[in-house]
Write an enzyme that holds these catalytic residues in place. Structure first.
Site, PDB file in Angstrom:
ATOM      1  N   LEU A 114       0.903  -1.146  -0.021  1.00 25.42           N
ATOM      2  CA  LEU A 114       0.202   0.056  -0.191  1.00 25.42           C
ATOM      3  C   LEU A 114       0.826   1.062  -0.048  1.00 25.42           C
ATOM      4  CD1 LEU A 114      -1.783  -2.260   1.025  1.00 25.42           C
ATOM      5  CD2 LEU A 114      -3.018  -0.770   2.404  1.00 25.42           C
ATOM      6  N   ILE A 115       1.109   1.574  -1.274  1.00 24.67           N
ATOM      7  CA  ILE A 115       2.060   2.522  -1.412  1.00 24.67           C
ATOM      8  C   ILE A 115       1.733   4.127  -1.583  1.00 24.67           C
ATOM      9  CG2 ILE A 115       2.179   2.458  -3.942  1.00 24.67           C
ATOM     10  CD1 ILE A 115       5.204   2.874  -3.523  1.00 24.67           C
ATOM     11  N   LYS A 163      -8.491   3.970   6.940  1.00 21.79           N
ATOM     12  CA  LYS A 163      -7.851   2.846   7.031  1.00 21.79           C
ATOM     13  C   LYS A 163      -8.359   1.549   6.762  1.00 21.79           C
ATOM     14  CE  LYS A 163      -3.624   4.985   7.358  1.00 21.79           C
ATOM     15  NZ  LYS A 163      -2.508   4.608   8.586  1.00 21.79           N
ATOM     16  N   GLY A 189       3.541   0.735   5.460  1.00 22.14           N
ATOM     17  CA  GLY A 189       4.714   1.382   6.151  1.00 22.14           C
ATOM     18  C   GLY A 189       4.300   2.175   7.394  1.00 22.14           C
ATOM     19  N   GLN A 201      -1.693   4.976  14.483  1.00 24.96           N
ATOM     20  CA  GLN A 201      -0.744   3.754  14.451  1.00 24.96           C
ATOM     21  C   GLN A 201      -0.485   3.359  15.847  1.00 24.96           C
ATOM     22  OE1 GLN A 201       2.572   4.965  11.961  1.00 24.96           O
ATOM     23  NE2 GLN A 201       1.242   5.234  10.164  1.00 24.96           N
ATOM     24  N   CYS A 235      16.813  11.502 -19.145  1.00 21.67           N
ATOM     25  CA  CYS A 235      17.156  10.274 -18.258  1.00 21.67           C
ATOM     26  C   CYS A 235      17.445   9.119 -19.116  1.00 21.67           C
ATOM     27  CB  CYS A 235      16.252  10.172 -17.097  1.00 21.67           C
ATOM     28  SG  CYS A 235      14.627   9.430 -17.907  1.00 21.67           S
TER      29      CYS A 235
END
EC number: 2.8.1.4
Length: 484
Positions: A185-186, A267, A289, A298, A458
């Site tokens: 889950l980014i 969440k 994270g 958290q 790049c």
């Protein structure tokens, strides 16, 4: 050119069948990564090491191979070696003198030789012969077995002689693909990038799930983080990037949920959606994270309430990690600079968020929620192969022009990181080249002379297209993409 790759010690401790499987997977991973840059690369598996050979001896190719090997999970270290054949110990000494003699002037040294095969001399015999010869025929300060200024490392393998020119540290961990796949889950922040990296390093293929709360610019930044992780550490395997449009869910929460419960409810909704997506992908676990106590949601109580919404294993690699340690790791892996430019998009901000969520109260709030909305947004979520990020960007912004030729008033802007630019400098005769790393573009591009046209460059053209999109969306029309 030759490299000797040493396996991570935990691999060597495995049983013979497991070690064989891990070694073969690592061999395949190295081959997949290196051959995309050098088709001449040969990757040979031996019992306790992997040999990498290529006929392309260019400095640029060497730098690329070193960079790729140092970022491949499963490697303890690798040796850069020069290979030759020898006739006897005196020949070994003469070749060593030619290789290192000049570097010994005014220095203490010792010789270390590893020997494989049947010979009429021992490793110690060889070290004494070569070391004694060098001591007599150079201007060295002498042999010093403990703490010498220079250590000369050789390997005698049957009739072959290897000079170990340099030892490079590896990433460690397990080869990618030796463990089950997971879904990260980014968010684009420091934490989710580092937690994803830790699972990659441990051998899991990591897919990426992004909950879009902040529009196109936010998604572009998160794609950069995911692409950086995949491109640097996991490009031996295909992975997916999923963007779930979560704005309708946020709107529903804002309208129906009490302020203090919003964070935990959000969440839980994310976990519901991620679980659905993970089941469709066939992965074994979710990664977040989260670190204990870092923010209000958290706490142990809140995390326990959040986890109860899913039957899937939820991994939190950073649960007991200090924030500064997380940021430091993000800088090492190359995601910190991107994360610093990504705004915190949060559609749900509680004025007095609960730190001790009560399941009964949370479930009462969720009774007001239309849970069919979760499946709806998951069904709407586009899923792309992370390798196709460049193509997706091209479809989104057809007005960003890619060029290979130059016109007056155009400047090539190298947006690679400083390390990458130094490893493989861009040098085009008659063309002005400036360097501004991609992670500084958002803040510093406006300080450049705006009467010029900038051609973003790049290595693969992916980051340059993403940044071109960002600059276009920010109102800058004087950008193109340079593709040689």
């Amino acid at each position: 050119m030759k490299f000797i790759v040493k396996l991570f010690p935990e691999i060597m401790m495995k049983s013979r069948p497991v070690r064989n499987r891990f070694s073969k997977i690592l061999q395949g991973n190295i081959r997949n990564v290196l051959t995309r840059h050098d088709e001449q690369v040969k990757v040979i598996l031996e019992w306790d090491k992997i040999i990498v050979r290529t006929e392309n001896e260019s400095a640029e190719n060497k730098a690329n191979l070193i960079l790729l090997l140092s970022s491949t999970p499963g490697i303890a270290h690798f040796l850069e070696v020069t290979e030759s054949v020898y006739t006897d110990l005196h020949d070994v000494y003469e070749q060593t003198l030619a290789m290192v003699g000049d570097s010994l002037d005014g220095k203490t040294f010792c010789v270390r030789i590893k020997r494989i095969g049947k010979h009429d001399f021992s490793s110690i015999d060889a070290e004494r012969y070569v070391g004694g010869g060098l001591n007599q025929h150079t201007d060295t300060l002498g042999v010093k077995l403990k703490g010498p200024e220079i250590t000369i490392n050789l390997e005698i393998n049957n009739e072959k002689l290897f000079f170990i020119d340099k030892k490079h540290p590896g990433l460690g961990g397990f080869p990618l693909g030796t463990q089950e796949s997971v879904l990260s889950l980014i968010s684009g922040g420091f934490d989710s990038g580092v937690s994803s990296y830790k699972l990659i390093k441990r051998g899991s293929r990591v897919h990426y799930c992004f909950f879009n709360l902040g529009g196109g610019a936010h998604e572009i930044g998160v794609k950069q983080v995911a692409y950086q992780l995949w491109n640097r550490f996991g490009s031996s395997h295909r992975v997916k990037f999923i963007s779930i449009p979560f704005e309708p869910v946020v709107a529903e929460i804002l309208e129906k949920v009490e302020n203090g419960q919003m964070g935990v409810v959000l969440k839980r909704m994310m976990m519901r959606a991620a679980t659905l997506m993970a089941e469709r992908l066939g992965v074994e676990a979710l990664i977040t994270g989260e670190a204990l106590g870092q923010v209000s949601s958290q706490t142990l109580r809140n995390l326990s309430v959040i986890d109860k919404v899913s039957d899937m294993l939820i991994l939190r690699p950073l649960i007991a990690t200090d924030k500064q340690d997380i940021v430091d790791c993000a800088r090492v892996i190359g995601t910190a600079e991107i994360s610093e430019t990504i705004p915190e998009y949060c559609g749900v901000i509680s004025q007095r968020p609960t730190v001790k969520a009560v399941m009964r109260k949370i479930e009462k709030q969720e009774e007001k929620f239309d849970l069919s909305l979760i499946e709806q947004v998951v069904n709407q979520a586009p899923t792309i192969d992370i390798r196709d990020i460049a193509k997706a960007v091209h479809k989104e912004i057809l007005e960003v022009e890619s060029v290979s030729q130059f016109a007056e008033n155009e400047i090539v802007l190298d947006i690679r990181s400083l390390d990458e630019a130094e490893e493989s400098p861009l040098d085009i005769e008659g063309v002005t080249i400036e360097h501004l790393p991609f992670f500084k573009l958002s803040n510093q591009f406006e300080t450049l002379p705006q009467d010029k046209i900038y051609l973003l460059y790049c290595a693969r053209g992916v980051m340059s297209k993403l940044q071109a999109l960002y600059l276009k969306e920010s109102g800058f029309d004087n950008v193109k993409v340079y593709r040689p």
